[in-house]
Design a protein around this motif. Structure first.
Motif, PDB file in Angstrom:
ATOM      1  N   ASN A   5       0.855  -1.190   0.000  1.00 21.63           N
ATOM      2  CA  ASN A   5       0.000   0.000   0.000  1.00 21.63           C
ATOM      3  C   ASN A   5       0.885   1.233   0.000  1.00 21.63           C
ATOM      4  OD1 ASN A   5      -2.215   1.687   0.164  1.00 21.63           O
ATOM      5  ND2 ASN A   5      -2.205   1.666   2.406  1.00 21.63           N
ATOM      6  N   ASP A   6       0.663   2.082  -0.992  1.00 25.15           N
ATOM      7  CA  ASP A   6       1.420   3.327  -1.070  1.00 25.15           C
ATOM      8  C   ASP A   6       2.927   3.095  -0.995  1.00 25.15           C
ATOM      9  OD1 ASP A   6       0.034   5.499  -1.661  1.00 25.15           O
ATOM     10  OD2 ASP A   6      -0.358   6.153   0.415  1.00 25.15           O
ATOM     11  N   GLY A   7       3.363   2.062  -1.683  1.00 28.54           N
ATOM     12  CA  GLY A   7       4.809   1.809  -1.738  1.00 28.54           C
ATOM     13  C   GLY A   7       5.403   1.179  -0.504  1.00 28.54           C
ATOM     14  N   ILE A   8       4.580   0.806   0.483  1.00 29.22           N
ATOM     15  CA  ILE A   8       5.165   0.076   1.613  1.00 29.22           C
ATOM     16  C   ILE A   8       4.459  -1.274   1.811  1.00 29.22           C
ATOM     17  CG2 ILE A   8       6.123   2.029   2.944  1.00 29.22           C
ATOM     18  CD1 ILE A   8       3.614   1.828   4.699  1.00 29.22           C
ATOM     19  N   ILE A   9       5.195  -2.181   2.479  1.00 28.69           N
ATOM     20  CA  ILE A   9       4.621  -3.509   2.716  1.00 28.69           C
ATOM     21  C   ILE A   9       3.982  -3.536   4.100  1.00 28.69           C
ATOM     22  CG2 ILE A   9       5.204  -5.924   3.181  1.00 28.69           C
ATOM     23  CD1 ILE A   9       7.317  -5.757   1.020  1.00 28.69           C
ATOM     24  N   ILE A  10       2.685  -3.875   4.133  1.00 29.55           N
ATOM     25  CA  ILE A  10       2.001  -4.043   5.426  1.00 29.55           C
ATOM     26  C   ILE A  10       1.971  -5.544   5.700  1.00 29.55           C
ATOM     27  CG2 ILE A  10      -0.103  -3.567   6.757  1.00 29.55           C
ATOM     28  CD1 ILE A  10       1.015  -1.043   5.540  1.00 29.55           C
ATOM     29  N   LEU A  11       2.550  -5.937   6.806  1.00 29.85           N
ATOM     30  CA  LEU A  11       2.632  -7.354   7.159  1.00 29.85           C
ATOM     31  C   LEU A  11       1.677  -7.635   8.312  1.00 29.85           C
ATOM     32  CD1 LEU A  11       4.409  -9.889   6.545  1.00 29.85           C
ATOM     33  CD2 LEU A  11       5.841  -9.189   8.458  1.00 29.85           C
ATOM     34  N   ALA A  12       0.842  -8.669   8.159  1.00 28.71           N
ATOM     35  CA  ALA A  12      -0.065  -9.048   9.248  1.00 28.71           C
ATOM     36  C   ALA A  12      -0.054 -10.562   9.337  1.00 28.71           C
ATOM     37  CB  ALA A  12      -1.472  -8.548   8.949  1.00 28.71           C
ATOM     38  N   LYS A  13       0.384 -11.102  10.473  1.00 29.95           N
ATOM     39  CA  LYS A  13       0.465 -12.562  10.587  1.00 29.95           C
ATOM     40  C   LYS A  13       0.464 -12.965  12.063  1.00 29.95           C
ATOM     41  CE  LYS A  13       5.545 -12.895  10.501  1.00 29.95           C
ATOM     42  NZ  LYS A  13       6.674 -13.566   9.896  1.00 29.95           N
ATOM     43  N   ASP A  14       0.066 -14.205  12.310  1.00 33.37           N
ATOM     44  CA  ASP A  14       0.120 -14.707  13.681  1.00 33.37           C
ATOM     45  C   ASP A  14      -0.083 -16.213  13.651  1.00 33.37           C
ATOM     46  OD1 ASP A  14       0.382 -14.731  16.414  1.00 33.37           O
ATOM     47  OD2 ASP A  14      -1.052 -13.106  16.730  1.00 33.37           O
ATOM     48  N   LYS A  15       0.140 -16.853  14.801  1.00 29.55           N
ATOM     49  CA  LYS A  15      -0.193 -18.273  14.905  1.00 29.55           C
ATOM     50  C   LYS A  15      -1.696 -18.376  15.178  1.00 29.55           C
ATOM     51  CE  LYS A  15       0.753 -18.687  19.795  1.00 29.55           C
ATOM     52  NZ  LYS A  15       1.439 -19.367  20.853  1.00 29.55           N
ATOM     53  N   LYS A  29      -9.066 -11.764  12.463  1.00 27.78           N
ATOM     54  CA  LYS A  29      -9.683 -10.876  13.457  1.00 27.78           C
ATOM     55  C   LYS A  29      -8.612 -10.131  14.277  1.00 27.78           C
ATOM     56  CE  LYS A  29     -13.478 -11.258  16.627  1.00 27.78           C
ATOM     57  NZ  LYS A  29     -14.069 -12.152  17.588  1.00 27.78           N
ATOM     58  N   ALA A  30      -7.682 -10.908  14.801  1.00 27.67           N
ATOM     59  CA  ALA A  30      -6.674 -10.314  15.695  1.00 27.67           C
ATOM     60  C   ALA A  30      -5.815  -9.293  14.960  1.00 27.67           C
ATOM     61  CB  ALA A  30      -5.805 -11.422  16.277  1.00 27.67           C
ATOM     62  N   CYS A  31      -5.470  -9.571  13.696  1.00 26.35           N
ATOM     63  CA  CYS A  31      -4.574  -8.665  12.951  1.00 26.35           C
ATOM     64  C   CYS A  31      -5.365  -7.644  12.134  1.00 26.35           C
ATOM     65  CB  CYS A  31      -3.682  -9.458  12.011  1.00 26.35           C
ATOM     66  SG  CYS A  31      -2.616 -10.635  12.834  1.00 26.35           S
ATOM     67  N   HIS A  77       4.263 -17.115   8.054  1.00 29.35           N
ATOM     68  CA  HIS A  77       4.606 -16.394   6.817  1.00 29.35           C
ATOM     69  C   HIS A  77       3.648 -15.224   6.655  1.00 29.35           C
ATOM     70  CE1 HIS A  77       6.687 -20.062   4.778  1.00 29.35           C
ATOM     71  NE2 HIS A  77       6.595 -20.268   6.075  1.00 29.35           N
ATOM     72  N   PRO A  78       3.925 -14.229   5.870  1.00 25.00           N
ATOM     73  CA  PRO A  78       5.121 -13.999   5.058  1.00 25.00           C
ATOM     74  C   PRO A  78       6.363 -13.662   5.895  1.00 25.00           C
ATOM     75  CG  PRO A  78       3.239 -12.741   4.228  1.00 25.00           C
ATOM     76  CD  PRO A  78       2.841 -13.304   5.549  1.00 25.00           C
ATOM     77  N   HIS A  79       7.540 -13.882   5.252  1.00 24.02           N
ATOM     78  CA  HIS A  79       8.810 -13.483   5.852  1.00 24.02           C
ATOM     79  C   HIS A  79       9.403 -12.350   5.021  1.00 24.02           C
ATOM     80  CE1 HIS A  79       8.986 -16.630   8.842  1.00 24.02           C
ATOM     81  NE2 HIS A  79       8.440 -17.419   7.934  1.00 24.02           N
ATOM     82  N   CYS A  80      10.089 -11.440   5.719  1.00 25.43           N
ATOM     83  CA  CYS A  80      10.606 -10.239   5.042  1.00 25.43           C
ATOM     84  C   CYS A  80      12.118 -10.165   5.144  1.00 25.43           C
ATOM     85  CB  CYS A  80      10.008  -8.987   5.682  1.00 25.43           C
ATOM     86  SG  CYS A  80       8.255  -8.830   5.340  1.00 25.43           S
ATOM     87  N   ASP A  81      12.703  -9.313   4.307  1.00 22.83           N
ATOM     88  CA  ASP A  81      14.131  -9.005   4.417  1.00 22.83           C
ATOM     89  C   ASP A  81      14.316  -7.974   5.537  1.00 22.83           C
ATOM     90  OD1 ASP A  81      12.854  -6.916   2.974  1.00 22.83           O
ATOM     91  OD2 ASP A  81      14.836  -6.196   2.419  1.00 22.83           O
ATOM     92  N   ASP A  82      15.569  -7.665   5.806  1.00 25.89           N
ATOM     93  CA  ASP A  82      15.926  -6.710   6.866  1.00 25.89           C
ATOM     94  C   ASP A  82      15.248  -5.353   6.753  1.00 25.89           C
ATOM     95  OD1 ASP A  82      17.516  -7.950   8.526  1.00 25.89           O
ATOM     96  OD2 ASP A  82      19.422  -7.129   7.821  1.00 25.89           O
TER      97      ASP A  82
END
Ligand code: G6P
Length: 590
Positions: A38-48, A56-58, A86-91
């Motif tokens: 979104n707008d050139g950035i990565i939004i990451l949402a994940k959980d067990k 719901k939680a994320c 997952h997903p996994h990201c770089d530094d």
């Protein structure tokens, strides 16, 4: 075994990904996550946790963006934690990756990359975004960096990657793990299976091993390993996505159990020429070997008896994971018959590849048309069972049995007569259902405290004992063993005690008298006998009555009561029969 989805289009990615992940959840359900641009950035949402809880939680529904990737996990490397989801990201959080498979050289890669980049998970997957990062740092574009990284990976993988450096695309690579591209209107999809995006499109491209793809809103490009663009082979999926919904049922498993009378009728609608040609090749082969895993292997064991009893052909059954160890005995005069609902089980694919390398002919019985197994076989019979979502195989097992019987009848020259017999059985199976539905919950409830079950049968019914035990283990988490009734006295009898549940499959067929003798031996040691038979014998403590059928066809009428016993045992223990712990429906790793 991990479900992947990627989307690029006009719709909100969060909604498309969430829906697709729900349809992929049967592949793994210990964690879930998405990465949306979104707008050139990565939004990451994940959980067990299960998908619905993670969404719901994320607050995944609230994420904005039109390009993204998603994942449902079945853990291989690393425990079930938020970090390992997952997903996994770089530094720099510029690249996000989802992966299905196993990276075999992850230890070496991690040792090298961790000198430069910080790892935060225990997964094999995390080497991939860091590896892509390394190639980008050396001057490659994101797209080229993904392809270069794939060259360094050993093992099996389906990978989807997105990056804010080229935010309009999803880049995909595949080796020994399935990926299917869905072609939409101003939107394109890529998933572990076509069901994931079936509400949007039926036009698909199956990626082959070592192929890569770049997906944007308006364009899909497929490359080979040498980065040469390939002509696209577009095919149409026959399934309706509504067939893969739960309807009014609480669980897919019950829906799929109750669909079986109809599944019998659908599965026997096959091209006679094809069946007869296959039968001739089976009769001519020097040796016939079945390969399969789980319930498909149990179906093959019944096929073995049917081939012998009806078709007069001796055959063998080898587990997918053991097949390679017999490679010295497989040659061009060998006919391999592979059975698989998904057509993606890694152990089966491995065996079939080995067989092909040795020059064998491969027939397959698969439910998912266009699956890897179907594409690598010389001849394919489709089970026609429709989508099967419950993790424990039910209707696909029944359809596999029907096709094996059809082949056996064709080998005997009695294909039409046999088909008629199978059609008649479908009516009897339907007539038995209400009786099973009222009788079996009570039996399951009475036995809900028992932790050890034994399933006995002889002859063609013996593999049903194995299948009944497998269903119970899978979804009720109790110890269950299925064995030929004659073997009981050679060891297992020592485990029978007061009240031990022993399920015995003993229709009044050629196995009846000897099986009753074995039940008496168990009963004398205090066993609680649950008989599945067309005759209510006094030795049974509980009796599940089935219709009388031709003696070679009894597995078709004992399948549903055994499945219902497992299903109601799971419910009686407060368990979710659709999503048994630790298991996944499609096992795409070795
Ligand atoms: C998994 C499933 C089983 C299934 C087996 C083989 O273990 O949980 O229900 O029987 O895979 O699957 P296949 O798709 O090859 O028939």
């Amino acid at each position: 075994m991990c479900g992947l989805i990627g989307y690029v289009g006009d719709e909100p990615a969060a909604a498309v990904l969430s829906g697709a992940l729900a349809r992929l959840e049967y592949r793994g359900y210990d964690s879930a996550g998405v990465a949306i641009l979104n707008d050139g950035i990565i939004i990451l949402a994940k959980d067990k946790g299960k998908l619905a809880d993670v969404i719901k939680a994320c607050k995944i529904d609230t994420l904005v963006g039109h390009v993204g990737i998603g994942h449902t996990r079945w853990a291989t490397h690393g425990g079930v934690t938020k970090e390992n989801a997952h997903p996994h990201c770089d530094d720099k959080n510029q690249i996000a990756v989802v992966h299905n498979g196993i990276i075999e050289n992850c230890v070496e890669l991690r040792a090298r990359l961790s000198r430069k980049y910080k790892f935060i998970s225990d997964t094999d997957t995390e080497v991939i975004p860091h590896l892509i990062r390394e190639y980008i740092d050396s001057g490659l574009t994101f797209e080229r960096a993904v392809f270069a990284a794939a060259r360094e990976l050993k093992g099996s993988y389906a990978i989807l990657a997105v990056s804010m450096l080229e935010p309009e695309k999803v880049v995909a690579v595949r080796k020994e793990s399935p990926l299917v591209i869905g072609l939409g209107v101003k939107s394109n999809y890529i998933g572990s299976d076509a069901l994931s995006f079936l509400p949007y499109t039926k036009n698909v491209i199956f990626l082959e091993d070592n192929e890569r793809a770049v997906i944007t809103k308006d364009k899909v490009t497929v490359y080979n390993e040498d980065h040469e663009e390939l002509t696209q082979k577009v095919t149409q999926i026959q399934w309706e996505w509504k067939a893969g919904t739960k309807g009014n049922y609480d669980y897919y498993m019950l829906k799929e159990i109750e669909e079986q009378p109809q599944v019998i009728r659908q599965s026997i609608m096959q091209d006679n020429n094809l069946i007869n040609r296959m039968a001739i090749e089976i009769l001519r082969a020097r040796q016939v070997v079945f390969v399969g895993c789980g319930s498909s292997r149990n179906a093959a064991l019944i096929g073995r008896y049917a081939f012998s009893k009806i078709g007069h052909v001796f055959s063998d059954v080898i587990l997918g994971s053991e097949f390679g160890y017999f490679s010295e005995s497989v040659d061009k005069r060998t006919l391999v018959i592979a059975l698989s609902q998904s057509g993606e089980t890694a152990d089966v694919l491995d065996g079939v590849k080995q067989a092909k390398t040795n020059g064998a002919t491969v027939f397959s019985l698969v439910n998912v048309a266009g699956s890897s197994l179907a594409r690598m076989s010389d001849k394919v019979l489709c089970l026609n069972g429709g989508p099967e979502i419950g993790v424990a195989a039910t209707k696909s097992f029944m359809a596999e049995l029907c096709l094996l019987y059809l082949l056996a009848f064709a080998m005997d020259g009695t294909l039409e007569k046999g088909r008629g017999m199978l059609r008649d059985v479908s009516d009897l199976v339907e007539a038995d259902l209400p009786r099973h539905s009222s009788r079996i919950p009570g039996i399951a409830n009475r036995l809900k405290e028992r932790e050890d079950f034994y399933f006995l049968a002889r002859g063609i019914n013996f593999a049903m004992a194995g299948e009944g035990a497998l269903k119970l283990k899978e979804i009720s988490y109790v110890h269950a063993e299925g064995m030929p009734a004659g073997e009981l006295k050679h060891g297992t009898l020592a485990l029978i005690d007061n009240g031990t549940p022993v399920v015995v499959i003993c229709p009044t067929d050629y196995t009846f008298t000897d099986t009753i003798t074995n039940i008496m031996e168990a009963k004398a040691r205090g066993a609680h006998i649950i008989g599945i038979s067309n005759s209510a014998e006094s030795v049974f403590n509980d009796c599940i009555m089935i219709s009388k059928v031709d003696e070679v066809l009894y597995p078709l009428v004992t399948t549903i009561p055994l499945q219902l016993l497992a299903y109601h045992s799971a419910l009686a223990r407060g368990l979710d029969p659709d999503k048994p712990r630790n298991l996944a429906k499609s096992v795409t790793v070795k």
